[in-house]
Write an enzyme that holds these catalytic residues in place. Structure first.
Site, mmCIF file in Angstrom:
data_model
loop_
_atom_site.group_PDB
_atom_site.id
_atom_site.type_symbol
_atom_site.label_atom_id
_atom_site.label_comp_id
_atom_site.label_asym_id
_atom_site.label_seq_id
_atom_site.Cartn_x
_atom_site.Cartn_y
_atom_site.Cartn_z
ATOM 1 N N SER A 1 0.841 -1.192 0.000
ATOM 2 C CA SER A 1 0.000 0.000 0.000
ATOM 3 C C SER A 1 0.884 1.253 0.000
ATOM 4 C CB SER A 1 -0.967 -0.031 1.192
ATOM 5 O OG SER A 1 -2.003 0.922 1.034
ATOM 6 N N GLU B 1 -1.543 -2.350 -8.338
ATOM 7 C CA GLU B 1 -2.748 -2.681 -7.576
ATOM 8 C C GLU B 1 -3.224 -1.393 -6.918
ATOM 9 O OE1 GLU B 1 -3.310 -2.901 -3.929
ATOM 10 O OE2 GLU B 1 -1.473 -1.773 -3.653
ATOM 11 N N HIS C 1 -4.696 -5.282 -1.798
ATOM 12 C CA HIS C 1 -5.658 -5.098 -0.706
ATOM 13 C C HIS C 1 -6.741 -6.169 -0.792
ATOM 14 C CE1 HIS C 1 -3.673 -1.188 -0.963
ATOM 15 N NE2 HIS C 1 -4.106 -0.931 0.255
#
Length: 313
Positions: free
Chosen positions: A111, A209, A278
Site C-alpha cells: 500500500s 494494484e 488489498h
C-alpha cells in the site's frame, strides 16, 4: 540487480514499525501470536509505533528514526510494517540510503509502503517485499491461509510461481516477457513522478494494484504514467487486485475497459486477476528480482527475494 537479503530462521528478531499512518493497536496485538508462535520470531517494536500525529504515526522525523533504528540494529533481521495509509513519501528523503545499503535486511509491507519499496530499491539497491501487514491483515479475523503462507518465502528461498491453481487469471495481451519486477500501489507509483524517487520502469515487469479508486481515478493514474513515458518502457504488465472501486456516477467506463485500454496501448504481455494487494488471500511477492510472465501457461514466475539455502519453516 538488487541485493537479496538473507533468509530468516526461527529465533530471529523482527522489527515492527509504522512508517505511514497509525496502526489499529488492537489488530496489531492480535497479529503478534502468528509472528511469535507460528513463525518463531522475536518481535521488537519501534520506539514511535504508538505515536499519532493526525493521520500520521508520529512526525516525519520520528517515523524515519524508527526505520533507521531497525536497519542499523545488527540483531534485527527483518522489518515488518504494521500498516499503510499515508505518509511514507513525506519522510523518504530523511532516510540514509547508504546506511540501508550497508545493512541489507528484509523490508516488508504494501500500500503506502510502495513509496519506500521504490526508494530503497533504487537508492540502496535492496530487494524488498510487497506483502500483508500486521494490523492491516494478519490481525483481522478469519485471515486466509494463503495470506499467512506467503511469509514462508522468507524462510525457504524458493522460487515463486503464481498460476491458475490459485485463482482464474485473464490475459489482456498475449506473449512472454522477463524482467525485474517493480511497482506496487498505482497511486503511490504515480505520486513518485518528478521526484528523486521516481519509479524506473525501463525494461521492467510492472506490477500495479490499488483500493478505493473508481475507474476514472485508475484511468487518470495510468494516463499520467503513459504521458510520462513510463508505460511504454515496460516489458510486461501484472495487474493485481483493485478492490472497493465502485464508480460514483452512472456514466462511466468499467475498470476492465480502462485496464484493457492501457494494456492494448502498451502492447506488451499483460495479465490481470492476481490476488496481490488489498485482498485476502494476499499473495506476497519480492520486488527487485527477475520475474517471467507467460500468458500461454498463465503463470508469473518470480525468483526468490532472499539469499542462501533453505531453512525449516
Amino acid at each position: 540487480m538488487a541485493v537479496r537479503p538473507d533468509k530468516l530462521k526461527r529465533g530471529d528478531k523482527a522489527g515492527i514499525i509504522a512508517p505511514a499512518s497509525p496502526p489499529d493497536l488492537a489488530n496489531l496485538k492480535k497479529a503478534v501470536p502468528f509472528f511469535e508462535e507460528t513463525l518463531g520470531l522475536e518481535l521488537v517494536f519501534g520506539n514511535n509505533i504508538e505515536k499519532q500525529y493526525g493521520y500520521l504515526a508520529g512526525r516525519d522525523e520520528e517515523r524515519a528514526a524508527d526505520v533507521m533504528d531497525m536497519f542499523q540494529d545488527p540483531d534485527i533481521k527483518v522489518i515488518f510494517c504494521a500498516c499503510g495509509g499515508y505518509g511514507t513519501a513525506r519522510m523518504a528523503d530523511r532516510l540514509d540510503y547508504e546506511i540501508i545499503k550497508d545493512n541489507p535486511k528484509i523490508f516488508w509491507g504494501y500500500s503506502d509502503i510502495t513509496y519506500l519499496h521504490t526508494a530503497i530499491r533504487q537508492r540502496a539497491g535492496l530487494v524488498t517485499f510487497h506483502g500483508p501487514m500486521l494490523a492491516s491483515d494478519i490481525g483481522k479475523k478469519d485471515v486466509h491461509s494463503q495470506t499467512k503462507h506467503s511469509f514462508k518465502q522468507l524462510f525457504s528461498g524458493d522460487k515463486l510461481c503464481y498460476s491458475e491453481e490459485l485463482n482464474e487469471l485473464d490475459v489482456l495481451v498475449e506473449g512472454k516477457a522477463e524482467g525485474e519486477l517493480v511497482g506496487g500501489n498505482l497511486c503511490l507509483i504515480t505520486s513518485s513522478l518528478g521526484t528523486k524517487n521516481e519509479l524506473d520502469t525501463d525494461g521492467k515487469i510492472l506490477f500495479i494494484e490499488d483500493v478505493h479508486e473508481e475507474p476514472r481515478n485508475v484511468d487518470r493514474y495510468l494516463n499520467q504514467l503513459w504521458n510520462a513515458g513510463k508505460l511504454q518502457a515496460i516489458e510486461g504488465l501484472v495487474i493485481g487486485d483493485f478492490s472497493d472501486g465502485e464508480p460514483e456516477r452512472q456514466k462511466t467506463l468499467t475498470l476492465e475497459e480502462v485496464l484493457s485500454h492501457y494494456a492494448d496501448l502498451i502492447g506488451k504481455p499483460a495479465m490481470k486477476g492476481f490476488m496481490i494487494g488489498h485482498c485476502d488471500p494476499h499473495f506476497a511477492i519480492p520486488l527487485g528480482t527477475i520475474a517471467t510472465i507467460d500468458t500461454t501457461s498463465k503463470t508469473l514466475a518470480i525468483e526468490s527475494g532472499v539469499a542462501n539455502e533453505s531453512n525449516e519453516y
